[in-house]
Design a protein around this motif. Structure first.
Motif, PDB file in Angstrom:
ATOM      1  N   PRO A 132       2.172  -2.076 -10.764  1.00 36.05           N
ATOM      2  CA  PRO A 132       3.398  -1.866  -9.982  1.00 36.05           C
ATOM      3  C   PRO A 132       3.456  -0.455  -9.431  1.00 36.05           C
ATOM      4  O   PRO A 132       2.928   0.489 -10.038  1.00 36.05           O
ATOM      5  CB  PRO A 132       4.512  -2.120 -11.002  1.00 36.05           C
ATOM      6  N   MET A 133       4.089  -0.299  -8.291  1.00 37.47           N
ATOM      7  CA  MET A 133       4.241   1.018  -7.674  1.00 37.47           C
ATOM      8  C   MET A 133       5.542   1.650  -8.161  1.00 37.47           C
ATOM      9  O   MET A 133       6.635   1.185  -7.808  1.00 37.47           O
ATOM     10  CB  MET A 133       4.264   0.897  -6.147  1.00 37.47           C
ATOM     11  N   GLN A 134       5.423   2.686  -8.965  1.00 36.36           N
ATOM     12  CA  GLN A 134       6.606   3.436  -9.364  1.00 36.36           C
ATOM     13  C   GLN A 134       7.104   4.226  -8.152  1.00 36.36           C
ATOM     14  O   GLN A 134       6.329   4.704  -7.326  1.00 36.36           O
ATOM     15  CB  GLN A 134       6.272   4.381 -10.520  1.00 36.36           C
ATOM     16  N   GLY A 135       8.429   4.371  -8.045  1.00 36.56           N
ATOM     17  CA  GLY A 135       8.969   5.108  -6.911  1.00 36.56           C
ATOM     18  C   GLY A 135       9.110   4.275  -5.654  1.00 36.56           C
ATOM     19  O   GLY A 135       9.383   4.806  -4.580  1.00 36.56           O
ATOM     20  N   VAL A 136       8.922   2.948  -5.787  1.00 36.07           N
ATOM     21  CA  VAL A 136       9.113   2.029  -4.672  1.00 36.07           C
ATOM     22  C   VAL A 136       9.906   0.832  -5.192  1.00 36.07           C
ATOM     23  O   VAL A 136       9.652   0.346  -6.290  1.00 36.07           O
ATOM     24  CB  VAL A 136       7.771   1.539  -4.087  1.00 36.07           C
ATOM     25  N   GLN A 137      10.880   0.376  -4.416  1.00 38.77           N
ATOM     26  CA  GLN A 137      11.653  -0.803  -4.786  1.00 38.77           C
ATOM     27  C   GLN A 137      11.681  -1.778  -3.612  1.00 38.77           C
ATOM     28  O   GLN A 137      12.054  -1.404  -2.503  1.00 38.77           O
ATOM     29  CB  GLN A 137      13.108  -0.436  -5.130  1.00 38.77           C
ATOM     30  N   HIS A 138      11.256  -3.018  -3.880  1.00 41.50           N
ATOM     31  CA  HIS A 138      11.454  -4.085  -2.892  1.00 41.50           C
ATOM     32  C   HIS A 138      12.762  -4.751  -3.280  1.00 41.50           C
ATOM     33  O   HIS A 138      12.780  -5.821  -3.881  1.00 41.50           O
ATOM     34  CB  HIS A 138      10.293  -5.074  -2.918  1.00 41.50           C
ATOM     35  N   MET A 146      12.424   8.485 -10.435  1.00 44.81           N
ATOM     36  CA  MET A 146      11.722   7.538  -9.579  1.00 44.81           C
ATOM     37  C   MET A 146      11.130   8.341  -8.424  1.00 44.81           C
ATOM     38  O   MET A 146      11.862   8.957  -7.657  1.00 44.81           O
ATOM     39  CB  MET A 146      12.686   6.493  -9.028  1.00 44.81           C
ATOM     40  N   ALA A 147       9.807   8.350  -8.303  1.00 41.25           N
ATOM     41  CA  ALA A 147       9.173   9.119  -7.235  1.00 41.25           C
ATOM     42  C   ALA A 147       7.708   8.736  -7.136  1.00 41.25           C
ATOM     43  O   ALA A 147       7.085   8.326  -8.120  1.00 41.25           O
ATOM     44  CB  ALA A 147       9.298  10.622  -7.504  1.00 41.25           C
ATOM     45  N   THR A 148       7.157   8.873  -5.930  1.00 42.71           N
ATOM     46  CA  THR A 148       5.741   8.601  -5.707  1.00 42.71           C
ATOM     47  C   THR A 148       5.272   9.352  -4.466  1.00 42.71           C
ATOM     48  O   THR A 148       6.075   9.698  -3.590  1.00 42.71           O
ATOM     49  CB  THR A 148       5.487   7.092  -5.527  1.00 42.71           C
ATOM     50  N   ASP A 149       3.962   9.594  -4.406  1.00 40.80           N
ATOM     51  CA  ASP A 149       3.375  10.133  -3.174  1.00 40.80           C
ATOM     52  C   ASP A 149       2.341   9.167  -2.606  1.00 40.80           C
ATOM     53  O   ASP A 149       1.561   9.517  -1.722  1.00 40.80           O
ATOM     54  CB  ASP A 149       2.747  11.508  -3.421  1.00 40.80           C
ATOM     55  N   GLU A 150       2.362   7.902  -3.075  1.00 39.58           N
ATOM     56  CA  GLU A 150       1.357   6.920  -2.698  1.00 39.58           C
ATOM     57  C   GLU A 150       1.752   6.162  -1.431  1.00 39.58           C
ATOM     58  O   GLU A 150       1.983   4.953  -1.438  1.00 39.58           O
ATOM     59  CB  GLU A 150       1.111   5.953  -3.855  1.00 39.58           C
ATOM     60  N   ILE A 151       1.791   6.877  -0.339  1.00 42.57           N
ATOM     61  CA  ILE A 151       2.181   6.248   0.922  1.00 42.57           C
ATOM     62  C   ILE A 151       1.134   5.225   1.373  1.00 42.57           C
ATOM     63  O   ILE A 151       1.477   4.193   1.969  1.00 42.57           O
ATOM     64  CB  ILE A 151       2.406   7.322   2.019  1.00 42.57           C
ATOM     65  N   ASP A 152      -0.137   5.449   1.045  1.00 43.72           N
ATOM     66  CA  ASP A 152      -1.169   4.490   1.444  1.00 43.72           C
ATOM     67  C   ASP A 152      -0.966   3.149   0.749  1.00 43.72           C
ATOM     68  O   ASP A 152      -1.185   2.086   1.354  1.00 43.72           O
ATOM     69  CB  ASP A 152      -2.567   5.045   1.131  1.00 43.72           C
TER      70      ASP A 152
END
Length: 447
Positions: free
Chosen positions: A128-134, A171-177
Motif C-alpha cells: 500500500p502507498m502510505q500518504g495516499v488515499q483513494h 501521512m506523507a509520501t514523496d512517491e509521485i511515480d
C-alpha cells in the motif's frame, strides 16, 4: 494597489517557544499563559509575522477571532489534563515526562478521524502507498512529504496530528511515480487533491516535481490544491522570490487541458481585507486557475451568519467560488469548537438566504465523516416525528451519493455518529445490514 508594510518581509515563524511573550501581549496573566503553554504541548502552535502584524487586532485579544483562530486557548482541553501538564512545566519536569503526558492526552483526541490511516490505501503491486488515499471513486488524496506543515496552524485543525512530531501519526509520501502508475491503472480517478499540511508551503521547484508528472495522465481532469496560504501568507503569490515561477506552473496545468482548482481556506472575513490578498487572488485567477473557498464552522470564531454572508459576498466580488461550509470534525478540541448540527444548519440557512444566487454554489453544513460527506439539508417533521434531513454529497460507496435519509432530531448532536436513525428505521443506509432487517433505506419502514 498599495500593499501593506509587511509585503517585502521574509517569512518568519513563531512557535511554542515564543508563546509566553506573545500571550503576554494579549494581556494574559502568568497562570493563564502557563495553561496555554500546557495546551501547546499537546496541540501544535505555529504562527507567522504576517498574521501577527496584519491580521490580529491585539487591542481586542484574546477575544479577537483571528487570535482565537491561531493561538491556543487555556480551556481547549479538559481542565485536569491542562493542570497536570502545567504542573509538570512549572516544576521543570524532564521533557520525556512532559511528552509522555502529552501523548496520553493526544491518544484520547481521535488523532486520525474517518479511518484515514487505514481505509482506502491504494496499492501498486503488493505494498500500500502510505500518504495516499483513494477516498472516493473518482478522487485520490496525495500528501506530499515536503508539504506537511503550514504557514500558520489553525487551533481547530483536524489534521493537527500531522504537526506534533510523532512519526506514527503522519501521512506523507514523496512517491509521485507510484501515484502516476496507480492513476494509469485506475482511469476512474479523474481528480487528484494535493493536501497536507499545506502544499503551498513548498517552493516552486519542489511543487513542480509533484505536479508536472500528473500532467501526462490523460484520464485526469483536475488537480486540486488544498491551502490556507492566501489567508496566512499571500506573499507566496506576489512578492516571494518564486512567486512568478509558481504562477507559471499554474499556467502549465491549465494549458495542459486540466482544471486547476485552488481550494482556498478562509475562516473569517478579515483574512480577505489586506490588499496583498486581493492582489494574490487576482494573480492566481490570471493563470486560469479556479479559486474555490471553504472553511469549517467554528464556535467563537465564525459562528454567525453575518460573518459567512460577508465572506461569501467578498468571494464572489473577487471572482472566487464559495464551495463548502464544513462541520468541525470529530478530532482534537472538537468539544470546544464544535457547533451543534441544528444550530449549524440555522447559521448556514440564514447566511445562504441573505446572499445572491452566485454565492449559493456553497454547500453545507457538511460533515466529512467515515462513510463520506454528509450534508444537513434541514429540520422537519414527518408523521409527528421531528427529524434531520440528510444526504451524501460524496460517499465511499457511490450508490449512496445524493440519496436522502433521516435522523432523529437531537439539539445537542454535533457529528454524524451522535445521530440515531428515524422513522422506524434500525440503521442508516451506510451501515451493514443486520440479520432480519430487509429495509434498504432509512425511512423505508416508517409507519
Amino acid at each position: 494597489m498599495a500593499l501593506q508594510a509587511s509585503a517585502g518581509r521574509r517569512f518568519r515563524a513563531y512557535t511554542s517557544k515564543h508563546l509566553d511573550e506573545l500571550t503576554a501581549r494579549a494581556g494574559l496573566g502568568d497562570d493563564e499563559r502557563l495553561a496555554i503553554r500546557a495546551v501547546a504541548t499537546v496541540l501544535p502552535f505555529r504562527v507567522n509575522s504576517y498574521v501577527i502584524d496584519e491580521l490580529i487586532d491585539w487591542d481586542a485579544a484574546p477575544d479577537d477571532p483571528i487570535y482565537r483562530l491561531t493561538f491556543p486557548q487555556a480551556d481547549m482541553l479538559p481542565a485536569e489534563d491542562v493542570a497536570r501538564i502545567a504542573d509538570l512545566l512549572r516544576g521543570d519536569a524532564p521533557r520525556k515526562e512532559i511528552n509522555q503526558a502529552a501523548n496520553e492526552v493526544r491518544a484520547r483526541l481521535n488523532p486520525h478521524p474517518a479511518g484515514q490511516m487505514e481505509l482506502n490505501l491504494p496499492k501498486v503491486g503488493e505494498e500500500p502507498m502510505q500518504g495516499v488515499q483513494h477516498k472516493y471513486h473518482e478522487t485520490v488524496l496525495f500528501f506530499p512529504k515536503q508539504g506537511q506543515t503550514c504557514h500558520s496552524y489553525c487551533t481547530y485543525c483536524f489534521r493537527w496530528a500531522q504537526f506534533v512530531g510523532e512519526p506514527d501519526l503522519k501521512m506523507a509520501t514523496d512517491e509521485i511515480d507510484r501515484l502516476v502508475a496507480y492513476l494509469h491503472q485506475h482511469p476512474e480517478v479523474t481528480s487528484v487533491l494535493l493536501t497536507g499540511g499545506d502544499p503551498m508551503i513548498m517552493g516552486e521547484a519542489v511543487l513542480s516535481r509533484y505536479v508536472e508528472p500528473l500532467l501526462g495522465v490523460e484520464t485526469l481532469e483536475s488537480i486540486r490544491i488544498g491551502t490556507k496560504s492566501l489567508a496566512y501568507w499571500p506573499q507566496r503569490f506576489v512578492t516571494d522570490p518564486d512567486a512568478d515561477d509558481t504562477l507559471r506552473l499554474f499556467e502549465r496545468v491549465v494549458e495542459s487541458g486540466k482544471n486547476l482548482a485552488f481550494m482556498a481556506h478562509f475562516s473569517h472575513p478579515r483574512e480577505m481585507e489586506p490588499a496583498m490578498v486581493q492582489e494574490a487572488v487576482r494573480r492566481i485567477r490570471g493563470t486560469g486557475a479556479v479559486i474555490r473557498t471553504q472553511a469549517p464552522l467554528i464556535r467563537t470564531i465564525n459562528d454567525d451568519p453575518a460573518v459567512w454572508a460577508s465572506m461569501w459576498r467578498t468571494h464572489v466580488r473577487q471572482g472566487m467560488v464559495p464551495y463548502y461550509m464544513f462541520v468541525e470534525r470529530d478530532t482534537g478540541p472538537q468539544d470546544y469548537f464544535a457547533v451543534p448540527l441544528a444550530e449549524a444548519y440555522e447559521i448556514f440557512r440564514d447566511a445562504y438566504t441573505s446572499v445572491s444566487g452566485l454565492a449559493r454554489t456553497v454547500r453545507g453544513p457538511s460533515m466529512s465523516a467515515t462513510p463520506g460527506k454528509v450534508c444537513v439539508d434541514g429540520v422537519t417533521e414527518i408523521n409527528g416525528e421531528k427529524v434531520f434531513m440528510l444526504h451524501f454529497i460524496q460517499a465511499r460507496d457511490p450508490e449512496l451519493v445524493n440519496r436522502p435519509f433521516f435522523a432523529k432530531y437531537d439539539e445537542k448532536a454535533a457529528w454524524l455518529f451522535d445521530l440515531q436513525p428515524a422513522l422506524g428505521a434500525t440503521r442508516f443506509p451506510y451501515e451493514a445490514e443486520s440479520p432480519g432487517d430487509a429495509s434498504g433505506l432509512v425511512g423505508a419502514a416508517h409507519p
